[in-house]
Design a protein around this motif. Structure first.
Motif, PDB file in Angstrom:
ATOM      1  N   TRP A 145      -8.820  -2.624   8.029  1.00  0.00           N
ATOM      2  CA  TRP A 145      -7.396  -2.011   7.220  1.00  0.00           C
ATOM      3  C   TRP A 145      -6.352  -2.798   7.635  1.00  0.00           C
ATOM      4  CZ3 TRP A 145     -11.361   0.872  10.393  1.00  0.00           C
ATOM      5  CH2 TRP A 145     -11.030   1.498  11.258  1.00  0.00           C
ATOM      6  N   LEU A 146      -6.390  -3.391   8.828  1.00  0.00           N
ATOM      7  CA  LEU A 146      -4.750  -3.710   9.075  1.00  0.00           C
ATOM      8  C   LEU A 146      -5.202  -5.512   8.170  1.00  0.00           C
ATOM      9  CD1 LEU A 146      -5.067  -2.928  12.889  1.00  0.00           C
ATOM     10  CD2 LEU A 146      -3.700  -2.491  11.132  1.00  0.00           C
ATOM     11  N   ALA A 175       3.404   3.231  11.549  1.00  0.00           N
ATOM     12  CA  ALA A 175       1.947   3.985  11.852  1.00  0.00           C
ATOM     13  C   ALA A 175       0.940   4.472  11.494  1.00  0.00           C
ATOM     14  CB  ALA A 175       3.057   5.470  12.479  1.00  0.00           C
ATOM     15  N   LEU A 176       1.268   5.271   9.245  1.00  0.00           N
ATOM     16  CA  LEU A 176       0.177   5.548   9.038  1.00  0.00           C
ATOM     17  C   LEU A 176      -0.866   4.497   8.522  1.00  0.00           C
ATOM     18  CD1 LEU A 176       2.609   8.086   7.169  1.00  0.00           C
ATOM     19  CD2 LEU A 176       0.491   8.319   8.695  1.00  0.00           C
ATOM     20  N   LEU A 177       0.245   3.376   8.325  1.00  0.00           N
ATOM     21  CA  LEU A 177      -1.282   2.204   7.259  1.00  0.00           C
ATOM     22  C   LEU A 177      -1.518   0.915   8.235  1.00  0.00           C
ATOM     23  CD1 LEU A 177       1.792   0.091   5.472  1.00  0.00           C
ATOM     24  CD2 LEU A 177      -0.389   1.333   4.722  1.00  0.00           C
ATOM     25  N   SER A 178      -1.106   1.932  10.133  1.00  0.00           N
ATOM     26  CA  SER A 178      -2.894   1.452  11.184  1.00  0.00           C
ATOM     27  C   SER A 178      -3.560   2.178  10.959  1.00  0.00           C
ATOM     28  CB  SER A 178      -1.655   1.680  12.071  1.00  0.00           C
ATOM     29  OG  SER A 178      -1.380   2.000  13.294  1.00  0.00           O
ATOM     30  N   ARG A 192     -17.363   3.661  12.287  1.00  0.00           N
ATOM     31  CA  ARG A 192     -17.697   2.233  12.980  1.00  0.00           C
ATOM     32  C   ARG A 192     -17.342   0.732  13.149  1.00  0.00           C
ATOM     33  NH1 ARG A 192     -23.418   3.302  13.782  1.00  0.00           N
ATOM     34  NH2 ARG A 192     -24.541   5.095  12.138  1.00  0.00           N
ATOM     35  N   GLU A 193     -16.828   1.207  12.057  1.00  0.00           N
ATOM     36  CA  GLU A 193     -15.955  -0.519  12.364  1.00  0.00           C
ATOM     37  C   GLU A 193     -15.138  -0.619  13.452  1.00  0.00           C
ATOM     38  OE1 GLU A 193     -13.187  -3.640   9.498  1.00  0.00           O
ATOM     39  OE2 GLU A 193     -13.932  -1.508   9.052  1.00  0.00           O
ATOM     40  N   ALA A 217       0.488  -1.233  -0.222  1.00  0.00           N
ATOM     41  CA  ALA A 217       0.215  -0.514   0.172  1.00  0.00           C
ATOM     42  C   ALA A 217       0.871   1.610  -0.446  1.00  0.00           C
ATOM     43  CB  ALA A 217      -0.777  -0.352   1.284  1.00  0.00           C
ATOM     44  N   ARG A 218       1.977   0.850  -0.106  1.00  0.00           N
ATOM     45  CA  ARG A 218       2.722   2.069   0.026  1.00  0.00           C
ATOM     46  C   ARG A 218       3.616   2.301  -1.464  1.00  0.00           C
ATOM     47  NH1 ARG A 218       9.030   2.924   3.104  1.00  0.00           N
ATOM     48  NH2 ARG A 218       9.908   3.419   1.450  1.00  0.00           N
ATOM     49  N   ALA A 219       3.492   4.002  -2.257  1.00  0.00           N
ATOM     50  CA  ALA A 219       3.683   3.664  -3.154  1.00  0.00           C
ATOM     51  C   ALA A 219       5.302   5.026  -2.753  1.00  0.00           C
ATOM     52  CB  ALA A 219       2.884   4.754  -4.156  1.00  0.00           C
TER      53      ALA A 219
END
Length: 259
Positions: A258-259, A198-201, A244-245, A12-14
């Motif tokens: 997202w994790l 940290a951002l991906l979490s 909500r999630e 997910a990193r560019a």
């Protein structure tokens, strides 16, 4: 995409890399256009969640390319305005990118390069980098980069460095808040990975909303309108799917999607 700008994806990193080391990654009209195009596309790509702005070579960015400056010397006012507008558009595209952007500063940052770093959300730098707002020495002013640089280093520091055009150290850049963290060259990638993780979490939608919050709430006086605005923002995101999630996952000690 030109060889002067490289784009690499890892999950997910560019990573967007300035690749003009022979001219210290100075930018011209072509590179400005390529950066605008790259950040527009990556910002709209749902598979991308974090963007790193990096550079190859000894310098991060030396500002404007000398060949480009020679061409500009003969520009009319209208041509100069169009050129400056393209630069301003590129900086705004990076700053307002819906994805968080990390500057990986591996070397010196001069003139317009300061705007690139300031337009990013997070800046990690090697402790040997030098910084400079050199425009007044050339009879110019750091106009298009000013909104981002002033926001990054503060008005008081900007008063000094806009006017003196002094070269200052990475340590000073950190002290005034222009960069968030310093490391040795060997440790720089580990720090970039730390920020990326940290951002991906975090919730992608929340990160985008947080960027809007920073832009639209920062600096405004506390008023009835501002209080109502912030209440509306939190109510909206609490009711959103990811909001909500996220809360339910926290309460149930589960991982969100997202994790």
């Amino acid at each position: 995409m030109s060889n002067n700008l490289l784009i690499e994806r890892t999950g997910a990193r560019a990573t967007v890399t300035l690749n003009r080391p022979d001219v210290r990654n100075a930018f011209d009209d072509a590179l400005i256009g390529a950066l605008t195009e790259a950040f527009t596309a990556l910002g709209a790509d749902e598979a991308v969640r974090v963007i790193v702005l990096a550079a190859n070579g000894k310098a991060f960015c030396a500002g404007a390319d000398l060949t480009w400056m020679r061409r500009m010397a003969d520009y009319t006012h209208a041509e100069n305005l169009a050129d400056a507008t393209a630069l301003a558009t590129m900086l705004r595209t990076i700053h307002e990118c819906p994805k968080p952007v990390i500057a990986r500063v591996q070397g010196d940052v001069f003139a317009g390069g300061m705007g690139l770093v300031a337009a990013c959300d997070i800046a990690a730098s090697v402790d040997t980098a030098r910084f400079c707002l050199s425009e007044v020495k050339l009879g110019l002013i750091p106009a298009t980069i000013a909104p981002y640089v002033i926001a990054a280093m503060g008005a008081r520091a900007a008063q000094r460095f806009f006017l003196t055009a002094e070269v200052f150290s990475a340590q000073t850049a950190a002290q005034i808040g222009f960069v968030h963290e310093l490391s040795t060259a060997d440790e720089l990638d580990a720090r970039i990975t730390h920020f990326t993780n940290a951002l991906l979490s975090a919730s992608p939608a929340a990160l985008t909303a947080a960027k809007h919050l920073l832009r639209e709430v920062g600096g405004r006086p506390i008023s009835d309108a501002l209080v109502a605005d912030t209440a509306e923002r939190i109510a909206d995101i609490r009711a959103s799917a990811e909001g909500r999630e996220g809360v339910q996952s926290f309460l149930n000690k589960q991982k969100p999607s997202w994790l």
